[in-house]
Design an enzyme around this catalytic site. Structure first.
Site: not given
Length: 291
Positions: A80, A82, A84-85
């Protein structure tokens, strides 16, 4: 919600978690990411896959390139978007020439409050994977499992050779996932948990926290926990009368880390929106009542 393990954490180190899977921890610990985002490298041969490349942090990208070594990267796969990804997908793609595949890009119409990491609006995949589609390498097959809820574009990836599931933020090894409306949807999240409960995965590798060796038992507990939360909400509205979402937090989350109050309020809101859709509660402006 468990606290992080004692330091030192294996930030930047390559850990072998099973024959086909290695893990590298990014240097982005927080109340929402636990010890940081865990990037997974899948495959032992000349072509590997990278799952959830993580934040655009030069030290983390350098650690990933060291772990990749002389192998070629068949795909950089994002669960996904976000921040932090998925942001490290771009420097990693530039360095390796690998395509970015996985979840769809997500553009929100609003800029409302976010309880967890904000969205990566620059994410631009070369290929969006549909539910059931697969990426393959010499010794691995990764199949997309559509799991909306935490975000509307969330995917998990199933490693067919070892019955492992990379769960991103849908199921984590240290805490329940935050569901933040308007993009996060509690009804979809619960349906996605039901879908995982029906699967026969051997182990989960989440983006945050330790691996999960009893997946179906954990998912069953997560479903029960969420049902308990919605029952609490209905009971409080019935007994206490009209309430705002923020009013529920001190009554439902005892001893909560003050840094997570916003996340708790967003989860309550997600439950309220789902209950409203099902005709169990109603709202007027920011106040909710039982039906």
């Amino acid at each position: 919600m468990a606290g992080p393990p004692p330091k030192p954490w294996p930030t930047g180190l390559t850990e072998q978690v099973e024959p086909l899977v290695r893990r590298v921890l990014a240097p982005n610990p927080s109340p929402y990411t636990y010890t940081g985002t865990q990037t997974y490298l899948v495959g032992t041969g000349e072509r590997i896959a990278v799952i959830d490349p993580g934040p655009d942090d030069p030290a983390h990208v350098t650690a990933l390139l060291a772990a990749i070594g002389e192998a070629s990267v068949a795909a950089i796969m994002c669960t996904h978007t976000h921040r932090d990804h998925s942001p490290a997908s771009r420097p990693l793609a530039a360095a390796t020439g690998a395509p970015i595949v996985g979840c769809a890009p997500l553009v929100l119409d609003d800029s409302g409050p976010r309880a967890d990491a904000s969205f990566d609006r620059d994410y631009a995949p070369d290929r969006v994977m549909e539910h059931g589609e697969a990426m393959t390498g010499p010794d691995w097959t990764l199949r997309a499992v559509h799991t909306p809820g935490h975000t509307s574009n969330h995917l998990c990836f199933a490693l067919e050779e070892s019955a492992a599931l990379f769960t991103g933020d849908h199921v984590m090894g240290w805490s329940t996932s935050v569901v933040v409306p308007p993009d996060g949807d509690m009804g979809q999240y619960m349906t996605s948990l039901d879908h995982l409960q029906a699967r026969q995965d051997r182990v989960y590798y989440p983006a945050h926290g330790p691996q999960i060796d009893n997946p179906r038992q954990l998912v069953r507990g997560m479903i029960g926990h969420r049902r308990q939360r919605e029952n609490q909400i209905v009971r409080l509205l019935t007994n206490e009368g009209p309430m705002r979402a923020a009013d529920f937090v001190p009554l439902m989350y005892k001893g909560l880390d003050p840094r997570l109050v916003g996340a708790a309020e967003m989860s309550v809101t997600a439950h309220l929106v789902d209950l409203e859709r099902r005709g169990m509660v109603a709202r007027s402006d920011d106040t909710w009542t039982a039906q």
